[in-house]
Write a protein that holds these residues in place. Structure first.
Motif, mmCIF file in Angstrom:
data_model
loop_
_atom_site.group_PDB
_atom_site.id
_atom_site.type_symbol
_atom_site.label_atom_id
_atom_site.label_comp_id
_atom_site.label_asym_id
_atom_site.label_seq_id
_atom_site.Cartn_x
_atom_site.Cartn_y
_atom_site.Cartn_z
ATOM 1 N N THR A 1 -17.758 1.523 19.206
ATOM 2 C CA THR A 1 -18.953 0.689 19.242
ATOM 3 C C THR A 1 -18.717 -0.557 20.082
ATOM 4 O OG1 THR A 1 -19.604 1.436 17.039
ATOM 5 C CG2 THR A 1 -20.622 -0.589 17.840
ATOM 6 N N ALA A 2 -17.574 -1.187 19.889
ATOM 7 C CA ALA A 2 -17.257 -2.396 20.654
ATOM 8 C C ALA A 2 -17.220 -2.092 22.148
ATOM 9 C CB ALA A 2 -15.921 -2.969 20.194
ATOM 10 N N ALA A 3 -16.581 -1.003 22.538
ATOM 11 C CA ALA A 3 -16.486 -0.647 23.955
ATOM 12 C C ALA A 3 -17.866 -0.320 24.531
ATOM 13 C CB ALA A 3 -15.543 0.532 24.126
ATOM 14 N N ARG A 4 -18.677 0.410 23.777
ATOM 15 C CA ARG A 4 -20.014 0.773 24.265
ATOM 16 C C ARG A 4 -20.888 -0.461 24.435
ATOM 17 N NH1 ARG A 4 -24.318 1.057 21.425
ATOM 18 N NH2 ARG A 4 -23.227 1.397 19.451
ATOM 19 N N GLU A 5 -20.880 -1.336 23.445
ATOM 20 C CA GLU A 5 -21.713 -2.530 23.527
ATOM 21 C C GLU A 5 -21.279 -3.430 24.678
ATOM 22 O OE1 GLU A 5 -24.419 -3.495 22.081
ATOM 23 O OE2 GLU A 5 -24.625 -1.796 20.711
ATOM 24 N N LEU A 6 -19.987 -3.517 24.908
ATOM 25 C CA LEU A 6 -19.499 -4.323 26.017
ATOM 26 C C LEU A 6 -20.029 -3.789 27.337
ATOM 27 C CD1 LEU A 6 -17.669 -6.654 26.932
ATOM 28 C CD2 LEU A 6 -15.807 -5.002 27.097
ATOM 29 N N ALA A 7 -19.995 -2.473 27.517
ATOM 30 C CA ALA A 7 -20.488 -1.876 28.756
ATOM 31 C C ALA A 7 -21.996 -1.999 28.873
ATOM 32 C CB ALA A 7 -20.069 -0.410 28.821
ATOM 33 N N GLU A 8 -22.724 -1.774 27.764
ATOM 34 C CA GLU A 8 -24.190 -1.797 27.805
ATOM 35 C C GLU A 8 -24.734 -3.196 28.065
ATOM 36 O OE1 GLU A 8 -25.221 1.941 24.790
ATOM 37 O OE2 GLU A 8 -25.717 -0.119 24.216
ATOM 38 N N GLU A 9 -24.113 -4.214 27.479
ATOM 39 C CA GLU A 9 -24.671 -5.555 27.562
ATOM 40 C C GLU A 9 -24.123 -6.372 28.729
ATOM 41 O OE1 GLU A 9 -24.705 -7.773 23.974
ATOM 42 O OE2 GLU A 9 -25.847 -6.275 22.869
ATOM 43 N N THR A 10 -22.979 -5.975 29.290
ATOM 44 C CA THR A 10 -22.354 -6.815 30.309
ATOM 45 C C THR A 10 -21.882 -6.058 31.541
ATOM 46 O OG1 THR A 10 -20.101 -6.593 29.454
ATOM 47 C CG2 THR A 10 -21.491 -8.289 28.449
ATOM 48 N N SER A 11 -21.831 -4.737 31.491
ATOM 49 C CA SER A 11 -21.319 -3.872 32.554
ATOM 50 C C SER A 11 -19.798 -3.889 32.652
ATOM 51 C CB SER A 11 -21.909 -4.240 33.939
ATOM 52 O OG SER A 11 -21.308 -5.397 34.485
ATOM 53 N N LEU A 12 -19.093 -4.606 31.780
ATOM 54 C CA LEU A 12 -17.633 -4.594 31.771
ATOM 55 C C LEU A 12 -17.152 -3.464 30.870
ATOM 56 C CD1 LEU A 12 -16.940 -8.419 31.324
ATOM 57 C CD2 LEU A 12 -16.829 -7.111 33.450
ATOM 58 N N ASP A 13 -16.124 -2.761 31.297
ATOM 59 C CA ASP A 13 -15.563 -1.726 30.432
ATOM 60 C C ASP A 13 -14.066 -1.618 30.684
ATOM 61 O OD1 ASP A 13 -15.301 -0.352 32.827
ATOM 62 O OD2 ASP A 13 -17.047 0.912 32.481
ATOM 63 N N GLY A 14 -13.393 -0.933 29.783
ATOM 64 C CA GLY A 14 -11.967 -0.709 29.937
ATOM 65 C C GLY A 14 -11.085 -1.857 29.500
ATOM 66 N N LEU A 15 -11.653 -2.915 28.909
ATOM 67 C CA LEU A 15 -10.829 -4.033 28.454
ATOM 68 C C LEU A 15 -10.163 -3.689 27.124
ATOM 69 C CD1 LEU A 15 -13.067 -7.174 29.123
ATOM 70 C CD2 LEU A 15 -11.204 -6.283 30.524
ATOM 71 N N PRO A 16 -8.869 -3.924 26.990
ATOM 72 C CA PRO A 16 -8.225 -3.737 25.686
ATOM 73 C C PRO A 16 -8.713 -4.793 24.706
ATOM 74 C CG PRO A 16 -6.681 -4.713 27.235
ATOM 75 C CD PRO A 16 -7.910 -4.367 28.025
#
Length: 230
Positions: free
Chosen positions: A57-72
């Protein structure tokens, strides 16, 4: 045996993403596009979906709301105060922390009007209990700098000791003694290792470039001085 009073809760993930930009500690915030708190700044986050782990959920929301992904990310706490979310009296959130060097300007997704980096000392009026979550996350980051090698996560793959020192000064809000810092960093086993190259940025005397070493824990720990703003 009397029946127990169980509550049904909804679960969310909220993210505190920290970076150093232009010599200032910054946090990633979004402007809420929906009620409650429409138009207010908030941490990126959202509700757990069927079939997801909370980390997913944290990874999906990060990508959906900010376009950033892959951050540990690292879980930093669970927040369960009743009525912390006006949409439902029992919304519990798991908060996560991510640290990375000079991340790009984010692009807002469907769940946010705007996503941007804001210097920590300019943050105010966050939605929900995100002010408390942010404060806890920043204190966690500051503490981790004392006992772990996480400071290198704020740096590019190759960096100078001066650039690493700036991370400590920015995150801790302190001035660090330069010779003492250099000695402690280079003496700490596995903290940093020289690359064999030098940096000529700034036009001054070439400085040795380092990369993160293999250690994860600092022995001995770095002593955190009193903050400048104290």
């Amino acid at each position: 045996m009397a029946p127990r009073d169980h509550e049904i809760v909804r679960l969310t993930a909220d993210l505190v993403i920290l970076t150093v930009r232009s010599g200032r500690l910054c946090v990633l915030l979004v402007e809420r596009a929906n009620e409650p708190f429409r138009g207010r700044p908030a941490l990126p986050g959202g509700f757990l979906r069927a079939g997801e782990t909370i980390e997913e959920t944290a990874a999906r929301e990060l990508a959906e709301e900010t376009s950033l992904d892959g951050l540990p990310v690292e879980q930093i706490g669970v927040y369960s105060a009743p009525d912390r979310d006006p949409r439902d009296p029992r919304v519990v959130t798991c908060a996560f922390l991510a640290i990375a060097p000079d991340l790009p300007v984010p692009v807002a997704g469907t769940d946010a009007r705007e996503a941007r980096w804001l210097p920590l000392d300019e943050v105010g009026g966050l939605a929900f209990d995100h002010g408390r979550i942010l404060a806890d996350a920043v204190e966690r980051a500051r503490t981790k700098l004392q006992y772990t090698t996480v400071a290198t996560a704020f740096c590019p793959p190759e960096f100078t000791i001066s650039e690493l020192r700036e991370v400590y000064e920015v995150v801790w809000d302190v001035e660090v003694d330069r010779p003492n810092f250099h000695r402690k960093v280079t003496d700490a086993e596995g903290f940093v290792e020289p690359t064999g190259a030098k940096s000529t940025k700034g036009g001054g005397r070439p400085a040795v470039l380092y990369r993160a070493g293999g250690a994860r824990v600092l022995h001995p720990p770095m002593v955190r001085p009193r903050a400048k703003s104290s």
